[in-house]
Scaffold this motif. Structure first.
Motif, short mmCIF file in Angstrom:
data_model
loop_
_atom_site.label_atom_id
_atom_site.label_comp_id
_atom_site.label_asym_id
_atom_site.label_seq_id
_atom_site.Cartn_x
_atom_site.Cartn_y
_atom_site.Cartn_z
N TYR B 85 1.24 -1.00 -0.49
CA TYR B 85 0.07 0.27 -0.20
C TYR B 85 0.94 1.01 -0.50
N GLY B 91 5.87 9.04 4.13
CA GLY B 91 5.84 8.57 5.69
C GLY B 91 6.48 7.65 5.64
N LEU B 92 7.81 7.62 5.49
CA LEU B 92 9.07 7.52 5.64
C LEU B 92 9.40 8.00 7.40
N TYR B 93 10.34 6.85 8.02
CA TYR B 93 10.63 7.24 9.40
C TYR B 93 11.64 8.02 8.99
N PRO B 94 11.77 9.45 9.50
CA PRO B 94 12.91 10.27 9.55
C PRO B 94 14.35 9.32 10.44
N TRP B 95 14.11 8.44 11.33
CA TRP B 95 15.24 8.01 12.02
C TRP B 95 15.75 7.04 11.15
N ARG B 96 15.57 6.46 10.03
CA ARG B 96 15.93 5.14 9.33
C ARG B 96 16.07 5.56 7.93
N LEU B 104 12.21 -2.36 6.84
CA LEU B 104 10.75 -2.09 7.63
C LEU B 104 10.07 -2.55 7.22
N PRO B 105 9.31 -3.34 6.19
CA PRO B 105 8.47 -4.62 6.37
C PRO B 105 8.84 -5.71 6.13
N GLU B 107 11.65 -6.67 7.67
CA GLU B 107 11.73 -7.11 8.83
C GLU B 107 10.61 -7.30 10.17
N ILE B 108 9.82 -6.86 10.56
CA ILE B 108 7.99 -7.14 10.43
C ILE B 108 8.10 -8.53 10.00
N MET B 109 8.07 -8.90 8.38
CA MET B 109 7.20 -10.16 8.32
C MET B 109 8.13 -11.36 8.06
N ARG B 152 9.34 0.49 -0.99
CA ARG B 152 9.40 0.12 0.15
C ARG B 152 7.45 -1.12 0.02
#
Lengths: 306, 260
Positions: B85, B91-96, B104-105, B107-109, B152
């Motif tokens: 989606y 909406g990227l994470y500023p700290w990454r 990110l996805p 890692e989560i998966m 992403r």
């Protein structure tokens, strides 16, 4: 460096007002002392002098102005007297001596740091609970707010006495009072920080079917760090105030609070003022340390734009 | 439902309860999306195009009708990680870093470290961001950030890509460029794409099918199968066919607006 000039200007202005205020504040005491030493003072009786304001008496006795800066027990010590007292009690005494402000400072600082550690841990745990549990969200926050409306001066002796009656003395009761003051800014800041990711960010994680633990570690916690550091800076100074207040009403024999009380009770304003300034400087250094840590962390995380 | 249909909606309804009463966001929506389709949803704000996309993603729950994604309910499809989606904001994470964001996805998966690295490199080059892996989001332009967010969404190789006005916040020159790149990407990956937009040229240029929607209640007023070839240079937008389709879309939008 650009901020140095305005800062020094303000400091200079404050020092100037302070130095000028010393004369009228101390003039009555100075006149009494001068009369005992055989100097000419007008008017001549203390009763008559009471009818004068400090300023009026100073104008009537211009020759005594210099003496207002050298009283042993001034009502308002001059900056150089406070600085002299601090130099003597910080630099010239053995740091294990009861006369040393470094010794007293460490007593207060150790309670502050322990209390801050307890308070922050508690604050973070409460915030995590509030964000993840609806019942806690509804129930904890009102109590946290209510806890801060109780004057700490009223509560501190009760905590000390109650903990004393079950045999806990010394560092821990003071740390508990520090923790009581410092957990609150951490709860408030951390709840706000953990909730700072917007709906889109949360939706994105839903599209990955991420667990709430993953959402916490990967999104909520890193997003909350700027808020947490702001809370740390408020919390650490609140913890120091808590430790000092805890020393005041209980006859503690060591610590900044004890020094302030001793100075007050034995008519040694220099001791009180030196302790006051030492406490303020300690607080400034602690807040400065957290500000430096904040800058370093956020830069390493890429959140501060170099 | 034919086996070719990746997404299938029949009589779909969604009513939101708000303080001012109920809002009929979707009314009797019927639509089949075939595998490999590039479907655009176009209409004025409030027509339910984003709501429909969110229903497909399992982010909203329809109050009536049936909707299936890959033969499953939308929620099952979400749990099976059937789609990527892309939101309007990157909406990227500023700290990454960019690489970290694309990871990110993965890692989560629970992808392995080696596979994470391999996939990040692959999708970043797919969106022309090879070499930007170690940059932080603030070091990139808005268009590049949005490309990173597309990478992403592609990283875990879902067959379906859902895009909610992904280029809406970008200027027209950047948007043209990204549209062109998106078509190339679609041709290479053969994904099924659902794309929400309110730009007529964008919808016509990109899509194999254009779904025209109208508001109050949100419903489909026209479904246009595009006769344009799969190979589409930017200047196809001056061709006769392109202008005809754009005209038909505009007519559809106007028809939906008579009650205003």
């Amino acid at each position: 460096m650009k901020s140095l000039v305005p800062i020094l200007t303000i400091v200079g202005a404050i020092l100037l007002i302070w130095v000028l205020a010393v004369v009228p504040m101390n003039m009555h005491l100075t006149a009494d002392q001068a009369q005992r030493d055989g100097l000419a003072v007008s008017p001549e009786t203390p009763a008559e002098r009471q009818g004068y304001s400090g300023l009026g008496l100073s104008i009537a006795n211009p020759a005594l102005v210099g003496l207002t800066y050298t009283l042993d027990r001034p009502r308002l010590p001059s900056p150089h007297q406070v600085a002299g007292e601090m130099w003597e009690t910080i630099a010239l005494r053995n740091i294990t001596s009861r006369q040393s402000l470094v010794y007293h400072g460490w007593v207060t600082l150790s309670a502050t740091l322990l209390g801050f550690a307890i308070g922050t841990t508690l604050g973070i745990l409460l915030a995590v609970g509030i964000v993840h549990n609806r019942a806690m969200d509804m129930s904890v926050m009102p109590w946290a707010i209510a806890s801060q409306t109780i004057p700490i001066l009223a509560l501190a002796p009760m905590i000390i006495v109650m903990m004393g009656s079950i045999g806990i003395q010394g560092l821990l009761p003071k740390a508990v009072i520090s923790a009581y003051l410092s957990f609150f800014p951490v709860v408030v800041g951390m709840v706000k920080g953990l909730r700072s990711p917007d709906a889109m960010q949360m939706d994105l994680l839903r599209t990955y079917y991420a667990s709430s633990a993953q959402a916490f570690w990967k999104l909520r916690l890193p997003a909350s760090l700027p808020y947490l550091f702001a809370s740390f800076k408020i919390g650490i100074s609140a913890a120091l105030v808590g430790a000092i207040v805890a020393e005041l009403p209980t006859g503690a024999r060591a610590g900044f609070g004890a020094r302030m009380l001793v100075g007050d009770q034995y008519g040694q304003p220099l001791v009180t003022w030196a302790a006051l300034f030492a406490a303020a400087i300690t607080a400034a250094v602690l807040v400065g340390l957290f500000a430096a840590m904040e800058r370093l962390t956020l830069r390493r995380m890429g959140m501060a734009q170099a | 439902m034919s086996a070719e249909n990746v997404i299938s909606a029949q009589g779909l309804n969604l009513t939101f309860q708000t303080n001012d009463g109920s809002v009929h966001a979707l009314k009797d929506v019927d639509l089949d999306i075939r595998k490999g389709d590039f479907v655009s949803f176009i209409g004025p704000s409030g027509c339910g195009k984003t709501t429909f996309l969110r229903c497909i993603a399992g982010l909203e729950t329809p109050t009536g009708g049936t909707l299936s994604v890959n033969g499953m309910t939308p929620d099952e499809a979400r749990r099976a990680r059937a789609y990527g989606y892309v939101f309007q904001a990157a909406g990227l994470y500023p700290w990454r870093t960019i690489g970290g964001n694309v990871k990110l996805p993965l890692e989560i998966m629970g992808f392995s470290k080696a596979e994470q690295a391999e996939r990040v490199a692959r999708v970043l080059s797919l969106v022309d961001l090879a070499g930007f892996e170690k940059k932080f989001p603030w070091q990139l332009s808005g268009g590049m950030q949005q490309r990173a967010s597309i990478a992403r969404a592609l990283a875990f190789d879902a067959d379906i890509l859902l895009m909610d006005e992904p280029f809406g916040a970008l200027d027209e020159i950047v948007r043209d460029h990204l549209n062109e790149q998106l078509l190339q990407l679609w041709a290479r990956t053969e994904k099924t794409i659902g794309f929400v937009t309110h730009s007529i040229p964008e919808a016509v240029y990109l899509s194999t099918r254009i779904v025209v929607m109208s508001p109050r209640p949100g419903r489909i007023t026209d479904v246009i199968d595009s006769p344009l070839p799969k190979e589409r240079p930017l200047d196809i937008r001056e061709s006769k066919e392109f202008i005809e389709i754009a005209h038909r879309v505009r007519e559809g939008l106007r028809a939906g607006h008579v009650d205003d």
